[in-house]
Write a protein that holds these residues in place. Structure first.
Motif, PDB file in Angstrom:
ATOM      1  N   ALA A 164       0.828  -1.209   0.000  1.00 17.73           N
ATOM      2  CA  ALA A 164       0.000   0.000   0.000  1.00 17.73           C
ATOM      3  C   ALA A 164       0.861   1.257   0.000  1.00 17.73           C
ATOM      4  O   ALA A 164       0.544   2.240  -0.689  1.00 17.73           O
ATOM      5  CB  ALA A 164      -0.942  -0.005   1.204  1.00 17.73           C
ATOM      6  N   VAL A 165       1.948   1.245   0.783  1.00 23.76           N
ATOM      7  CA  VAL A 165       2.861   2.392   0.785  1.00 23.76           C
ATOM      8  C   VAL A 165       3.389   2.623  -0.634  1.00 23.76           C
ATOM      9  O   VAL A 165       3.430   3.757  -1.125  1.00 23.76           O
ATOM     10  CB  VAL A 165       4.028   2.166   1.767  1.00 23.76           C
ATOM     11  N   GLY A 166       3.779   1.540  -1.290  1.00 24.07           N
ATOM     12  CA  GLY A 166       4.311   1.660  -2.641  1.00 24.07           C
ATOM     13  C   GLY A 166       3.300   2.124  -3.665  1.00 24.07           C
ATOM     14  O   GLY A 166       3.668   2.662  -4.718  1.00 24.07           O
ATOM     15  N   GLU A 167       2.018   1.934  -3.362  1.00 24.65           N
ATOM     16  CA  GLU A 167       0.969   2.334  -4.291  1.00 24.65           C
ATOM     17  C   GLU A 167       0.461   3.756  -4.030  1.00 24.65           C
ATOM     18  O   GLU A 167      -0.345   4.270  -4.803  1.00 24.65           O
ATOM     19  CB  GLU A 167      -0.194   1.339  -4.206  1.00 24.65           C
ATOM     20  N   GLN A 174      10.245  12.766   1.420  1.00 31.26           N
ATOM     21  CA  GLN A 174      11.706  12.770   1.374  1.00 31.26           C
ATOM     22  C   GLN A 174      12.308  11.617   2.167  1.00 31.26           C
ATOM     23  O   GLN A 174      13.395  11.136   1.831  1.00 31.26           O
ATOM     24  CB  GLN A 174      12.229  14.097   1.923  1.00 31.26           C
ATOM     25  N   HIS A 175      11.633  11.207   3.238  1.00 24.88           N
ATOM     26  CA  HIS A 175      12.159  10.141   4.098  1.00 24.88           C
ATOM     27  C   HIS A 175      11.097   9.074   4.296  1.00 24.88           C
ATOM     28  O   HIS A 175       9.990   9.370   4.741  1.00 24.88           O
ATOM     29  CB  HIS A 175      12.577  10.709   5.454  1.00 24.88           C
ATOM     30  N   LEU A 176      11.451   7.829   3.977  1.00 23.35           N
ATOM     31  CA  LEU A 176      10.580   6.682   4.204  1.00 23.35           C
ATOM     32  C   LEU A 176      11.330   5.668   5.047  1.00 23.35           C
ATOM     33  O   LEU A 176      12.443   5.257   4.699  1.00 23.35           O
ATOM     34  CB  LEU A 176      10.156   6.045   2.887  1.00 23.35           C
ATOM     35  N   GLU A 177      10.718   5.270   6.162  1.00 15.00           N
ATOM     36  CA  GLU A 177      11.359   4.326   7.088  1.00 15.00           C
ATOM     37  C   GLU A 177      10.372   3.230   7.448  1.00 15.00           C
ATOM     38  O   GLU A 177       9.315   3.496   8.021  1.00 15.00           O
ATOM     39  CB  GLU A 177      11.817   5.062   8.350  1.00 15.00           C
ATOM     40  N   SER A 199      11.278   1.326  -7.133  1.00 13.00           N
ATOM     41  CA  SER A 199      11.274   1.954  -8.461  1.00 13.00           C
ATOM     42  C   SER A 199      11.340   3.469  -8.339  1.00 13.00           C
ATOM     43  O   SER A 199      11.863   4.148  -9.225  1.00 13.00           O
ATOM     44  CB  SER A 199      10.018   1.562  -9.236  1.00 13.00           C
ATOM     45  N   GLY A 200      10.781   3.989  -7.230  1.00 12.86           N
ATOM     46  CA  GLY A 200      10.812   5.431  -6.989  1.00 12.86           C
ATOM     47  C   GLY A 200       9.832   6.233  -7.813  1.00 12.86           C
ATOM     48  O   GLY A 200       9.773   7.460  -7.683  1.00 12.86           O
ATOM     49  N   THR A 201       9.029   5.586  -8.620  1.00 14.82           N
ATOM     50  CA  THR A 201       8.149   6.297  -9.551  1.00 14.82           C
ATOM     51  C   THR A 201       7.178   7.226  -8.842  1.00 14.82           C
ATOM     52  O   THR A 201       6.958   8.369  -9.269  1.00 14.82           O
ATOM     53  CB  THR A 201       7.357   5.289 -10.404  1.00 14.82           C
ATOM     54  N   ARG A 202       6.579   6.744  -7.732  1.00 12.13           N
ATOM     55  CA  ARG A 202       5.590   7.548  -7.023  1.00 12.13           C
ATOM     56  C   ARG A 202       6.220   8.373  -5.892  1.00 12.13           C
ATOM     57  O   ARG A 202       5.494   9.016  -5.139  1.00 12.13           O
ATOM     58  CB  ARG A 202       4.493   6.636  -6.460  1.00 12.13           C
ATOM     59  N   PRO A 228      16.233   1.448  -9.006  1.00  6.54           N
ATOM     60  CA  PRO A 228      16.372   2.775  -9.618  1.00  6.54           C
ATOM     61  C   PRO A 228      16.391   3.920  -8.614  1.00  6.54           C
ATOM     62  O   PRO A 228      17.083   4.919  -8.822  1.00  6.54           O
ATOM     63  CB  PRO A 228      15.131   2.865 -10.523  1.00  6.54           C
ATOM     64  N   VAL A 229      15.646   3.783  -7.501  1.00  4.95           N
ATOM     65  CA  VAL A 229      15.537   4.892  -6.552  1.00  4.95           C
ATOM     66  C   VAL A 229      16.869   5.209  -5.873  1.00  4.95           C
ATOM     67  O   VAL A 229      17.098   6.345  -5.431  1.00  4.95           O
ATOM     68  CB  VAL A 229      14.458   4.580  -5.482  1.00  4.95           C
ATOM     69  N   VAL A 230      17.765   4.235  -5.802  1.00 11.11           N
ATOM     70  CA  VAL A 230      18.997   4.407  -5.034  1.00 11.11           C
ATOM     71  C   VAL A 230      19.886   5.500  -5.615  1.00 11.11           C
ATOM     72  O   VAL A 230      20.583   6.203  -4.872  1.00 11.11           O
ATOM     73  CB  VAL A 230      19.759   3.067  -4.940  1.00 11.11           C
ATOM     74  N   ALA A 231      19.858   5.685  -6.903  1.00 12.39           N
ATOM     75  CA  ALA A 231      20.743   6.659  -7.541  1.00 12.39           C
ATOM     76  C   ALA A 231      20.511   8.077  -7.034  1.00 12.39           C
ATOM     77  O   ALA A 231      21.420   8.908  -7.098  1.00 12.39           O
ATOM     78  CB  ALA A 231      20.567   6.611  -9.054  1.00 12.39           C
TER      79      ALA A 231
END
Length: 308
Positions: A164-167, A174-177, A199-202, A228-231
């Motif tokens: 759900a978080v990812g959706e 800025q910060h997700l834990e 993926s970092g898309t959202r 992808p989000v790590v970059a």
């Protein structure tokens, strides 16, 4: 690690316990107000204190709120309905922590949460949301334009919450834990469940990602290594879990991490050789690397830091 002390600061503000009998504060926005109960007062005392705060003539100036023990939290869900109902009296609220309890009040796995979706809908200007405990926790995918920090602490985070978080559409986050925990306490999320997050898309503004306290830390490290989000991250946190040389090797074999400002791996089960390799590659590039609290890599009884 045990959660044995209450936080003293939240959202950059000192935490102060609310007392209905206290003098009117000169600046209510200068504090994060804590509302909780004790063993003798139970739910009635919590309601008295909560109602006292939200009905105070200065409640409209409160910017940060910390909800602690609400009375037999092992058997009663978080006061989400009360918080939602009070939204019109707390128009300035920007930071909320639901479930800030120590282990001697409630073990983290005992804390009964609920559906936090109505909170985010009721407080569209909320910037920080922290939740402790995942029993009964639910979240429906939604869009929230102001949320900058989201933290969910648990001994076992259900896969449906992770998905759900990812959706969710969280353009300002800025910060997700996430404390992913162990399957023994409901933490059944896998790397596949994390894929939308990674993926970092959202999450276009994300610069700090913490996937903590994970029994499957090696699996998550491998997923992060190619994510992808790590970059665009500045801080990556895989601490408090069961990270072994398998996960360490995956991090080294994946995309470069030398752009990070911080990499936190403390409480791990890496060998001396692997720690040396990580240090040689990352610290030499200026990354602040935390390899503290090293466990025995040969110990078959590996454990996450926070479970029950």
């Amino acid at each position: 690690m045990t959660i044995n002390e209450h936080i003293s600061r939240f959202a950059g503000l000192p935490v102060t316990a609310f007392d209905p009998h206290l003098d009117v504060p000169a600046d209510p926005a200068a504090y994060a107000w804590r509302v909780d109960t004790d063993y003798d007062g139970g739910a009635e005392l919590f309601k008295l204190r909560f109602d006292g705060l939200v009905n105070a003539d200065w409640a409209h100036r409160v910017t940060a709120l910390v909800i602690g023990e609400w009375g037999e939290a092992y058997d009663h869900t978080a006061p989400i309905d009360a918080l939602v109902a009070a939204a019109d009296r707390l128009p300035a609220l920007r930071a909320l922590f639901v479930g800030e309890m120590t282990f001697d009040e409630q073990e983290i796995s005992w804390i009964q949460q609920g559906d936090v979706t109505p909170l985010l809908r009721a407080y569209p200007r909320l910037e920080i949301l922290s939740v402790r405990g995942a029993e009964g926790l639910r979240l429906e995918p939604l869009r929230h334009d102001r949320l900058r920090e989201l933290t969910i602490e648990s001994g076992g985070l259900p896969a449906h919450v992770v998905r759900a978080v990812g959706e969710c559409e969280l353009p300002a986050l800025q910060h997700l834990e996430l404390w992913l925990g162990t399957d023994n306490y409901g933490g059944d999320a896998t790397a596949d469940d994390l894929a939308p997050i990674l993926s970092g898309t959202r999450l276009p503004a994300l610069t700090s990602l913490a996937l903590r306290d994970a029994e499957l830390a090696d699996q998550f490290a491998a997923a992060v290594a190619g994510a992808p989000v790590v970059a665009r991250l500045e801080r990556l946190d895989l601490s408090l879990g069961v990270l072994t040389d398998v996960g360490g090797a995956a991090l080294l074999a994946g995309q470069p991490l030398t752009h990070l400002k911080q990499l936190d791996l403390h409480h791990h089960f890496l060998s001396e050789t692997m720690m040396d390799r990580l240090s040689a590659e990352l610290e030499a590039a200026g990354v602040e690397l935390d390899l503290g609290d090293a466990g025995d890599p040969d110990d078959d009884d590996r454990f996450i830091s926070v479970s029950e």
